[in-house]
Write a protein that holds these residues in place. Structure first.
Motif, short mmCIF file in Angstrom:
data_model
loop_
_atom_site.label_atom_id
_atom_site.label_comp_id
_atom_site.label_asym_id
_atom_site.label_seq_id
_atom_site.Cartn_x
_atom_site.Cartn_y
_atom_site.Cartn_z
N LEU A 1 0.13 14.44 -2.97
CA LEU A 1 -0.08 13.49 -1.88
C LEU A 1 -1.56 13.45 -1.50
N LEU A 2 -2.23 14.62 -1.52
CA LEU A 2 -3.64 14.66 -1.13
C LEU A 2 -4.52 13.84 -2.07
N ILE A 3 -4.27 13.94 -3.37
CA ILE A 3 -5.04 13.13 -4.33
C ILE A 3 -4.78 11.65 -4.08
N ALA A 4 -3.52 11.29 -3.88
CA ALA A 4 -3.18 9.88 -3.65
C ALA A 4 -3.84 9.37 -2.37
N LEU A 5 -3.82 10.16 -1.30
CA LEU A 5 -4.48 9.75 -0.06
C LEU A 5 -5.99 9.62 -0.25
N ALA A 6 -6.57 10.51 -1.05
CA ALA A 6 -8.01 10.45 -1.30
C ALA A 6 -8.38 9.16 -2.02
N VAL A 7 -7.54 8.71 -2.95
CA VAL A 7 -7.79 7.43 -3.62
C VAL A 7 -7.56 6.28 -2.65
N HIS B 1 -7.95 6.17 0.49
CA HIS B 1 -9.03 6.09 1.48
C HIS B 1 -10.40 5.94 0.85
N GLY B 2 -10.48 5.87 -0.47
CA GLY B 2 -11.77 5.69 -1.12
C GLY B 2 -12.58 6.96 -1.28
N ARG B 3 -11.96 8.12 -0.99
CA ARG B 3 -12.68 9.38 -1.18
C ARG B 3 -12.84 9.69 -2.67
N LEU B 4 -11.86 9.27 -3.46
CA LEU B 4 -11.93 9.40 -4.92
C LEU B 4 -11.78 8.01 -5.54
N THR B 5 -12.45 7.77 -6.65
CA THR B 5 -12.17 6.58 -7.43
C THR B 5 -10.84 6.78 -8.14
N PRO B 6 -10.21 5.70 -8.62
CA PRO B 6 -8.97 5.88 -9.38
C PRO B 6 -9.15 6.80 -10.57
N GLN B 7 -10.29 6.69 -11.25
CA GLN B 7 -10.55 7.55 -12.41
C GLN B 7 -10.67 9.01 -12.00
N GLU B 8 -11.36 9.26 -10.88
CA GLU B 8 -11.49 10.63 -10.38
C GLU B 8 -10.14 11.17 -9.93
N GLY B 9 -9.33 10.31 -9.30
CA GLY B 9 -8.01 10.74 -8.85
C GLY B 9 -7.12 11.11 -10.02
N TRP B 10 -7.14 10.29 -11.07
CA TRP B 10 -6.33 10.58 -12.25
C TRP B 10 -6.78 11.89 -12.89
N ALA B 11 -8.09 12.06 -13.03
CA ALA B 11 -8.61 13.29 -13.64
C ALA B 11 -8.22 14.52 -12.81
N ALA B 12 -8.29 14.40 -11.49
CA ALA B 12 -7.93 15.53 -10.62
C ALA B 12 -6.46 15.88 -10.75
N ARG C 1 0.83 -1.21 0.00
CA ARG C 1 0.00 0.00 0.00
C ARG C 1 0.87 1.26 0.00
N LEU C 2 2.02 1.20 0.69
CA LEU C 2 2.91 2.35 0.71
C LEU C 2 3.52 2.57 -0.67
N ALA C 3 3.91 1.48 -1.34
CA ALA C 3 4.42 1.59 -2.71
C ALA C 3 3.35 2.14 -3.64
N ALA C 4 2.11 1.71 -3.45
CA ALA C 4 1.01 2.22 -4.26
C ALA C 4 0.78 3.70 -4.01
N LEU C 5 0.83 4.11 -2.74
CA LEU C 5 0.66 5.52 -2.40
C LEU C 5 1.77 6.36 -3.03
N HIS C 6 2.99 5.85 -3.00
CA HIS C 6 4.11 6.58 -3.58
C HIS C 6 3.93 6.73 -5.09
N THR C 7 3.53 5.66 -5.75
CA THR C 7 3.33 5.71 -7.19
C THR C 7 2.24 6.70 -7.56
N MET C 8 1.12 6.66 -6.88
CA MET C 8 0.02 7.58 -7.19
C MET C 8 0.43 9.03 -6.92
N THR C 9 1.22 9.23 -5.87
CA THR C 9 1.67 10.59 -5.55
C THR C 9 2.60 11.14 -6.62
N THR C 10 3.58 10.34 -7.03
CA THR C 10 4.55 10.83 -8.01
C THR C 10 3.92 11.01 -9.38
#
Length: 266
Positions: free
Chosen positions: A208-214, A216-227, A194-203
Protein backbone atom coordinates in the motif's frame (compact mmCIF):
# COMPACT_ATOMS: atom_id res chain seq x y z
CA UNK A 1 -34.25 2.31 -22.01
CA UNK A 2 -31.40 1.84 -24.46
CA UNK A 3 -32.27 0.59 -27.91
CA UNK A 4 -30.39 -2.70 -28.45
CA UNK A 5 -29.47 -1.48 -31.92
CA UNK A 6 -27.56 1.40 -30.34
CA UNK A 7 -25.81 -0.78 -27.77
CA UNK A 8 -22.79 -1.71 -29.84
CA UNK A 9 -20.91 -3.37 -26.99
CA UNK A 10 -23.62 -6.07 -26.67
CA UNK A 11 -22.06 -7.85 -29.64
CA UNK A 12 -18.93 -8.77 -27.74
CA UNK A 13 -19.68 -8.24 -24.03
CA UNK A 14 -22.94 -10.17 -23.96
CA UNK A 15 -25.59 -9.89 -21.29
CA UNK A 16 -24.72 -9.64 -17.57
CA UNK A 17 -23.95 -13.11 -16.26
CA UNK A 18 -24.09 -14.62 -19.72
CA UNK A 19 -21.59 -17.43 -20.24
CA UNK A 20 -20.58 -17.97 -23.86
CA UNK A 21 -21.21 -21.49 -25.12
CA UNK A 22 -17.81 -23.18 -25.60
CA UNK A 23 -16.76 -24.23 -29.08
CA UNK A 24 -14.68 -27.44 -28.72
CA UNK A 25 -13.38 -27.20 -32.27
CA UNK A 26 -12.18 -23.64 -31.79
CA UNK A 27 -10.60 -24.59 -28.45
CA UNK A 28 -8.79 -27.49 -30.11
CA UNK A 29 -7.46 -25.26 -32.86
CA UNK A 30 -6.32 -22.67 -30.32
CA UNK A 31 -4.96 -25.16 -27.76
CA UNK A 32 -7.62 -24.06 -25.27
CA UNK A 33 -6.99 -20.32 -25.66
CA UNK A 34 -10.08 -18.10 -25.84
CA UNK A 35 -11.17 -17.02 -29.31
CA UNK A 36 -10.96 -13.23 -29.52
CA UNK A 37 -13.92 -11.37 -31.02
CA UNK A 38 -13.40 -9.66 -34.34
CA UNK A 39 -13.17 -5.90 -34.41
CA UNK A 40 -16.71 -4.85 -35.37
CA UNK A 41 -16.34 -1.06 -35.56
CA UNK A 42 -14.47 1.39 -37.75
CA UNK A 43 -13.96 4.34 -35.45
CA UNK A 44 -13.66 4.77 -31.70
CA UNK A 45 -14.49 8.20 -30.35
CA UNK A 46 -15.59 10.20 -27.35
CA UNK A 47 -18.64 12.35 -26.57
CA UNK A 48 -18.94 14.85 -23.75
CA UNK A 49 -21.87 13.84 -21.53
CA UNK A 50 -23.12 14.66 -18.07
CA UNK A 51 -20.56 13.36 -15.61
CA UNK A 52 -17.68 12.93 -18.03
CA UNK A 53 -16.74 11.66 -21.46
CA UNK A 54 -18.38 8.63 -23.04
CA UNK A 55 -16.62 6.10 -25.25
CA UNK A 56 -18.36 5.60 -28.59
CA UNK A 57 -17.83 3.04 -31.31
CA UNK A 58 -18.98 4.23 -34.72
CA UNK A 59 -20.84 6.97 -32.89
CA UNK A 60 -22.81 4.63 -30.65
CA UNK A 61 -22.32 4.26 -26.87
CA UNK A 62 -20.11 1.49 -25.53
CA UNK A 63 -20.89 -0.23 -22.25
CA UNK A 64 -19.03 -2.08 -19.53
CA UNK A 65 -19.54 -5.83 -18.91
CA UNK A 66 -22.17 -4.91 -16.28
CA UNK A 67 -23.99 -2.79 -18.87
CA UNK A 68 -23.06 0.63 -17.50
CA UNK A 69 -22.13 3.31 -20.00
CA UNK A 70 -18.36 3.49 -20.33
CA UNK A 71 -17.92 7.09 -19.13
CA UNK A 72 -14.49 8.41 -18.18
CA UNK A 73 -14.06 11.33 -15.74
CA UNK A 74 -11.67 13.39 -17.93
CA UNK A 75 -11.16 13.92 -21.64
CA UNK A 76 -7.48 13.03 -21.31
CA UNK A 77 -8.28 9.59 -19.87
CA UNK A 78 -11.11 9.08 -22.37
CA UNK A 79 -8.77 9.79 -25.27
CA UNK A 80 -6.28 7.23 -23.96
CA UNK A 81 -9.07 4.63 -23.77
CA UNK A 82 -10.14 5.58 -27.30
CA UNK A 83 -6.55 5.00 -28.44
CA UNK A 84 -6.68 1.47 -27.03
CA UNK A 85 -9.84 0.69 -28.97
CA UNK A 86 -8.56 2.32 -32.12
CA UNK A 87 -5.34 0.34 -31.81
CA UNK A 88 -7.06 -3.05 -32.01
CA UNK A 89 -6.21 -4.77 -35.28
CA UNK A 90 -8.50 -7.45 -36.65
CA UNK A 91 -9.66 -8.67 -33.24
CA UNK A 92 -10.37 -7.13 -29.84
CA UNK A 93 -7.65 -8.28 -27.45
CA UNK A 94 -8.42 -7.30 -23.83
CA UNK A 95 -4.83 -8.07 -22.82
CA UNK A 96 -3.78 -5.05 -24.85
CA UNK A 97 -6.40 -2.77 -23.26
CA UNK A 98 -5.34 -2.26 -19.62
CA UNK A 99 -6.85 1.21 -19.34
CA UNK A 100 -10.21 -0.04 -20.59
CA UNK A 101 -10.17 -2.98 -18.19
CA UNK A 102 -9.36 -0.70 -15.27
CA UNK A 103 -12.14 1.68 -16.30
CA UNK A 104 -14.57 -1.25 -16.35
CA UNK A 105 -13.40 -2.23 -12.86
CA UNK A 106 -13.83 1.31 -11.56
CA UNK A 107 -17.35 1.62 -12.97
CA UNK A 108 -18.63 -1.91 -12.32
CA UNK A 109 -16.68 -2.96 -9.25
CA UNK A 110 -15.63 0.12 -7.29
CA UNK A 111 -18.18 2.91 -7.74
CA UNK A 112 -20.89 1.10 -5.76
CA UNK A 113 -18.53 -0.84 -3.46
CA UNK A 114 -16.19 1.89 -2.35
CA UNK A 115 -16.23 0.93 1.33
CA UNK A 116 -15.47 -2.73 0.61
CA UNK A 117 -12.59 -1.80 -1.69
CA UNK A 118 -11.21 0.61 0.91
CA UNK A 119 -11.42 -2.12 3.56
CA UNK A 120 -9.55 -4.52 1.30
CA UNK A 121 -6.82 -1.93 0.77
CA UNK A 122 -6.68 -1.24 4.50
CA UNK A 123 -5.79 -4.88 5.12
CA UNK A 124 -2.53 -4.34 3.22
CA UNK A 125 -1.51 -1.72 5.78
CA UNK A 126 -0.87 -4.47 8.30
CA UNK A 127 1.19 -6.68 5.98
CA UNK A 128 2.97 -4.21 3.73
CA UNK A 129 5.84 -5.56 1.63
CA UNK A 130 8.26 -2.84 2.72
CA UNK A 131 7.99 -3.88 6.38
CA UNK A 132 9.43 -7.36 5.78
CA UNK A 133 13.17 -7.38 5.21
CA UNK A 134 15.71 -10.05 4.33
CA UNK A 135 18.44 -10.87 6.84
CA UNK A 136 20.86 -11.91 4.11
CA UNK A 137 22.56 -11.90 1.66
CA UNK A 138 24.02 -8.43 2.25
CA UNK A 139 23.43 -7.29 -1.34
CA UNK A 140 19.71 -7.99 -1.08
CA UNK A 141 19.53 -6.36 2.35
CA UNK A 142 21.17 -3.25 0.90
CA UNK A 143 18.89 -3.22 -2.16
CA UNK A 144 15.75 -3.44 -0.02
CA UNK A 145 16.99 -0.73 2.28
CA UNK A 146 17.85 1.61 -0.60
CA UNK A 147 14.45 1.13 -2.24
CA UNK A 148 12.18 0.93 0.80
CA UNK A 149 13.65 3.10 3.56
CA UNK A 150 12.80 6.38 1.74
CA UNK A 151 9.21 5.17 1.32
CA UNK A 152 8.92 4.29 5.01
CA UNK A 153 10.34 7.70 5.94
CA UNK A 154 7.97 9.46 3.54
CA UNK A 155 4.91 7.68 4.97
CA UNK A 156 5.99 8.67 8.48
CA UNK A 157 6.50 12.33 7.55
CA UNK A 158 3.49 12.66 5.23
CA UNK A 159 0.87 10.65 7.11
CA UNK A 160 2.27 10.08 10.59
CA UNK A 161 2.38 6.35 9.80
CA UNK A 162 5.30 4.79 11.67
CA UNK A 163 5.99 1.31 10.34
CA UNK A 164 7.62 -1.41 12.45
CA UNK A 165 10.08 -3.42 10.37
CA UNK A 166 10.61 -7.17 10.63
CA UNK A 167 13.35 -9.50 9.46
CA UNK A 168 12.08 -12.55 7.61
CA UNK A 169 8.45 -13.58 7.21
CA UNK A 170 7.40 -13.50 10.87
CA UNK A 171 4.26 -11.37 11.11
CA UNK A 172 4.66 -8.08 12.94
CA UNK A 173 1.75 -6.12 14.38
CA UNK A 174 1.71 -2.54 13.20
CA UNK A 175 0.62 0.17 15.67
CA UNK A 176 -3.07 1.00 15.66
CA UNK A 177 -2.19 4.64 14.96
CA UNK A 178 -0.24 3.61 11.86
CA UNK A 179 -3.10 1.50 10.52
CA UNK A 180 -5.56 4.30 11.21
CA UNK A 181 -3.39 6.87 9.46
CA UNK A 182 -3.04 4.75 6.33
CA UNK A 183 -6.74 3.93 6.24
CA UNK A 184 -7.47 7.63 6.55
CA UNK A 185 -5.38 8.25 3.44
CA UNK A 186 -7.32 5.59 1.57
CA UNK A 187 -10.51 7.32 2.65
CA UNK A 188 -9.38 10.55 1.00
CA UNK A 189 -9.34 8.91 -2.44
CA UNK A 190 -12.83 9.80 -3.58
CA UNK A 191 -12.68 9.04 -7.32
CA UNK A 192 -13.59 5.41 -8.09
CA UNK A 193 -11.04 5.52 -10.91
CA UNK A 194 -8.23 6.61 -8.60
CA UNK A 195 -9.34 4.11 -5.96
CA UNK A 196 -9.36 1.31 -8.56
CA UNK A 197 -5.90 2.43 -9.66
CA UNK A 198 -4.65 2.44 -6.06
CA UNK A 199 -6.05 -1.05 -5.53
CA UNK A 200 -4.39 -2.37 -8.69
CA UNK A 201 -1.00 -0.88 -7.83
CA UNK A 202 -1.25 -2.24 -4.28
CA UNK A 203 -2.12 -5.79 -5.30
CA UNK A 204 0.55 -5.88 -8.01
CA UNK A 205 3.30 -4.89 -5.57
CA UNK A 206 1.96 -6.14 -2.24
CA UNK A 207 2.56 -2.66 -0.86
CA UNK A 208 0.00 0.00 0.00
CA UNK A 209 2.86 2.39 0.80
CA UNK A 210 4.42 2.02 -2.65
CA UNK A 211 1.02 2.51 -4.29
CA UNK A 212 0.32 5.62 -2.21
CA UNK A 213 3.77 6.98 -3.06
CA UNK A 214 2.98 6.65 -6.78
CA UNK A 215 -0.52 8.07 -6.30
CA UNK A 216 0.92 11.15 -4.56
CA UNK A 217 3.80 11.60 -7.01
CA UNK A 218 6.49 10.66 -4.48
CA UNK A 219 7.58 7.87 -6.84
CA UNK A 220 7.30 7.66 -10.61
CA UNK A 221 5.47 4.59 -11.92
CA UNK A 222 8.83 3.13 -12.96
CA UNK A 223 10.30 3.74 -9.51
CA UNK A 224 7.21 2.26 -7.86
CA UNK A 225 7.38 -0.88 -9.98
CA UNK A 226 11.10 -1.29 -9.27
CA UNK A 227 10.53 -0.83 -5.53
CA UNK A 228 7.84 -3.49 -5.57
CA UNK A 229 10.10 -6.02 -7.28
CA UNK A 230 13.46 -5.67 -5.54
CA UNK A 231 13.50 -9.36 -4.65
CA UNK A 232 12.70 -10.51 -8.20
CA UNK A 233 15.38 -8.25 -9.63
CA UNK A 234 17.91 -9.63 -7.18
CA UNK A 235 16.98 -13.25 -7.92
CA UNK A 236 17.27 -12.64 -11.66
CA UNK A 237 20.72 -11.13 -11.17
CA UNK A 238 21.83 -14.22 -9.28
CA UNK A 239 20.15 -17.04 -11.20
CA UNK A 240 19.48 -15.44 -14.57
CA UNK A 241 16.17 -14.65 -16.22
CA UNK A 242 13.41 -16.98 -17.35
CA UNK A 243 11.67 -15.94 -20.56
CA UNK A 244 8.17 -17.05 -19.50
CA UNK A 245 8.48 -15.47 -16.06
CA UNK A 246 9.79 -12.26 -17.61
CA UNK A 247 6.85 -12.16 -20.04
CA UNK A 248 4.39 -12.53 -17.17
CA UNK A 249 6.22 -9.84 -15.23
CA UNK A 250 6.11 -7.45 -18.19
CA UNK A 251 2.37 -7.99 -18.55
CA UNK A 252 1.91 -7.15 -14.87
CA UNK A 253 4.14 -4.11 -15.27
CA UNK A 254 1.90 -2.86 -18.08
CA UNK A 255 -1.08 -3.21 -15.73
CA UNK A 256 0.76 -1.27 -13.04
CA UNK A 257 1.71 1.54 -15.41
CA UNK A 258 -1.86 1.72 -16.74
CA UNK A 259 -3.11 2.05 -13.17
CA UNK A 260 -0.63 4.84 -12.48
CA UNK A 261 -1.69 6.60 -15.69
CA UNK A 262 -5.35 6.27 -14.74
CA UNK A 263 -4.65 7.75 -11.31
CA UNK A 264 -2.83 10.68 -12.90
CA UNK A 265 -5.38 11.40 -15.64
CA UNK A 266 -8.53 10.84 -13.58
Amino acid sequence: MTDPKDDVARDWLGEPGETPRPDPRAAARGHGKPVLPKRFYEQAGVDAVEGGFRLTLDGRPARTPARHLLVLPTRALAERVVAEWQGQVGVIDPSRMPLTRLANSAIDGVADRREAVADDLGAYAGTDLVAYRAGDPPRLVAAQSAAWDPIVDWARDAFGARLILSEGVMHVEQPDATLAALRAEIGKVESPFRLAALHTMTTLTGSLLIALAVLHGRLTPQEGWAAGHVDETFQASVWGGDSEAEARLMARKAEFEAAAETAFLA
